[in-house]
Design a protein around this motif. Structure first.
Motif, PDB file in Angstrom:
ATOM      1  N   TRP A  34       3.751   6.164  -5.473  1.00 38.96           N
ATOM      2  CA  TRP A  34       3.867   4.969  -4.630  1.00 38.96           C
ATOM      3  C   TRP A  34       4.246   3.801  -5.544  1.00 38.96           C
ATOM      4  O   TRP A  34       3.950   3.816  -6.749  1.00 38.96           O
ATOM      5  CB  TRP A  34       2.548   4.671  -3.926  1.00 38.96           C
ATOM      6  N   THR A  35       4.881   2.783  -4.964  1.00 36.77           N
ATOM      7  CA  THR A  35       5.285   1.628  -5.751  1.00 36.77           C
ATOM      8  C   THR A  35       4.790   0.332  -5.129  1.00 36.77           C
ATOM      9  O   THR A  35       4.633   0.227  -3.916  1.00 36.77           O
ATOM     10  CB  THR A  35       6.816   1.545  -5.900  1.00 36.77           C
ATOM     11  N   LEU A  36       4.572  -0.631  -6.001  1.00 34.49           N
ATOM     12  CA  LEU A  36       4.237  -2.002  -5.624  1.00 34.49           C
ATOM     13  C   LEU A  36       5.277  -2.861  -6.321  1.00 34.49           C
ATOM     14  O   LEU A  36       5.530  -2.686  -7.520  1.00 34.49           O
ATOM     15  CB  LEU A  36       2.827  -2.341  -6.108  1.00 34.49           C
ATOM     16  N   ARG A  37       5.934  -3.760  -5.590  1.00 32.48           N
ATOM     17  CA  ARG A  37       6.987  -4.583  -6.184  1.00 32.48           C
ATOM     18  C   ARG A  37       6.953  -5.988  -5.638  1.00 32.48           C
ATOM     19  O   ARG A  37       6.343  -6.242  -4.615  1.00 32.48           O
ATOM     20  CB  ARG A  37       8.358  -3.946  -5.982  1.00 32.48           C
ATOM     21  N   ASP A  38       7.653  -6.885  -6.330  1.00 30.71           N
ATOM     22  CA  ASP A  38       7.782  -8.264  -5.883  1.00 30.71           C
ATOM     23  C   ASP A  38       9.223  -8.514  -5.426  1.00 30.71           C
ATOM     24  O   ASP A  38      10.039  -7.595  -5.410  1.00 30.71           O
ATOM     25  CB  ASP A  38       7.357  -9.238  -6.988  1.00 30.71           C
ATOM     26  N   LEU A  45       4.597  -2.728  -0.671  1.00 28.56           N
ATOM     27  CA  LEU A  45       4.027  -1.423  -0.990  1.00 28.56           C
ATOM     28  C   LEU A  45       4.849  -0.345  -0.298  1.00 28.56           C
ATOM     29  O   LEU A  45       5.102  -0.441   0.907  1.00 28.56           O
ATOM     30  CB  LEU A  45       2.566  -1.351  -0.521  1.00 28.56           C
ATOM     31  N   ARG A  46       5.292   0.648  -1.077  1.00 26.51           N
ATOM     32  CA  ARG A  46       6.074   1.759  -0.527  1.00 26.51           C
ATOM     33  C   ARG A  46       5.456   3.078  -0.955  1.00 26.51           C
ATOM     34  O   ARG A  46       4.909   3.191  -2.052  1.00 26.51           O
ATOM     35  CB  ARG A  46       7.513   1.699  -1.030  1.00 26.51           C
ATOM     36  N   ASN A  47       5.566   4.073  -0.083  1.00 20.29           N
ATOM     37  CA  ASN A  47       5.034   5.391  -0.431  1.00 20.29           C
ATOM     38  C   ASN A  47       6.021   6.145  -1.317  1.00 20.29           C
ATOM     39  O   ASN A  47       7.077   5.618  -1.683  1.00 20.29           O
ATOM     40  CB  ASN A  47       4.655   6.184   0.827  1.00 20.29           C
ATOM     41  N   SER A  48       5.702   7.394  -1.654  1.00 23.99           N
ATOM     42  CA  SER A  48       6.524   8.171  -2.591  1.00 23.99           C
ATOM     43  C   SER A  48       7.919   8.462  -2.050  1.00 23.99           C
ATOM     44  O   SER A  48       8.837   8.719  -2.825  1.00 23.99           O
ATOM     45  CB  SER A  48       5.820   9.482  -2.958  1.00 23.99           C
ATOM     46  N   ALA A  49       8.107   8.404  -0.732  1.00 25.85           N
ATOM     47  CA  ALA A  49       9.427   8.611  -0.136  1.00 25.85           C
ATOM     48  C   ALA A  49      10.225   7.305  -0.068  1.00 25.85           C
ATOM     49  O   ALA A  49      11.367   7.297   0.377  1.00 25.85           O
ATOM     50  CB  ALA A  49       9.279   9.199   1.261  1.00 25.85           C
TER      51      ALA A  49
END
Length: 150
Positions: free
Chosen positions: A72-76, A128-132
């Protein structure tokens, strides 16, 4: 006449019931939510590791089971990206803090490892995004204050 009124009342009730069923459902609560962003660490922005780590994002698992945040990713808005590598299970109802600076990862605290601030004090957003790569949640803020609850 009495049967016609009863029939009309039943037809009206059926129509109202159908409209209630056809109404759009409220958006479901995401499994994992961004619940707080502390984007302006207390005191002067010295760039020290302790100042960087006072800048963080809190994620909370809203489900009754653990969720694996692997990849998962967290980004700005500027596309600085934190990626959960390896298996990381966020237990039911628990929160994890993603700090900007360096530190030792644990089940409740993760560290971006950045030597610079990520979250803009003048306004920014966390995604916030999941692995897909599917968007799970987001939170944005303006230029006042030091943190926002999402």
């Amino acid at each position: 006449m009495k049967h016609r009124l009863i029939g009309s009342a039943v037809a009206l009730a059926a129509t109202v019931g159908a409209l209630a069923v056809a109404a759009p459902a409220q958006a479901a609560t995401p499994a994992v939510q961004i619940t707080k962003v502390y984007y302006n660490s207390p005191g002067s922005d010295t760039g020290s590791n302790s100042s960087l780590n006072a800048e963080y994002v809190r994620l909370t698992n809203r489900r009754s089971t653990a969720i694996n945040l692997k990849y998962w990713t967290l980004r700005d808005r500027s596309n600085h990206v934190y990626k959960f590598s390896g298996d990381f299970r966020l237990v039911a109802g628990a929160s994890v803090y993603i700090h900007t600076g360096r530190g030792t990862n644990s089940s409740t605290h993760r560290y971006w490892g950045s030597g610079a601030y990520i979250w803009n004090n003048s306004g920014d957003a966390a995604y916030l995004r999941n692995s897909a790569g599917t968007a799970i949640d987001s939170c944005s803020w303006g230029s006042s204050g030091s943190y926002t609850s999402c």
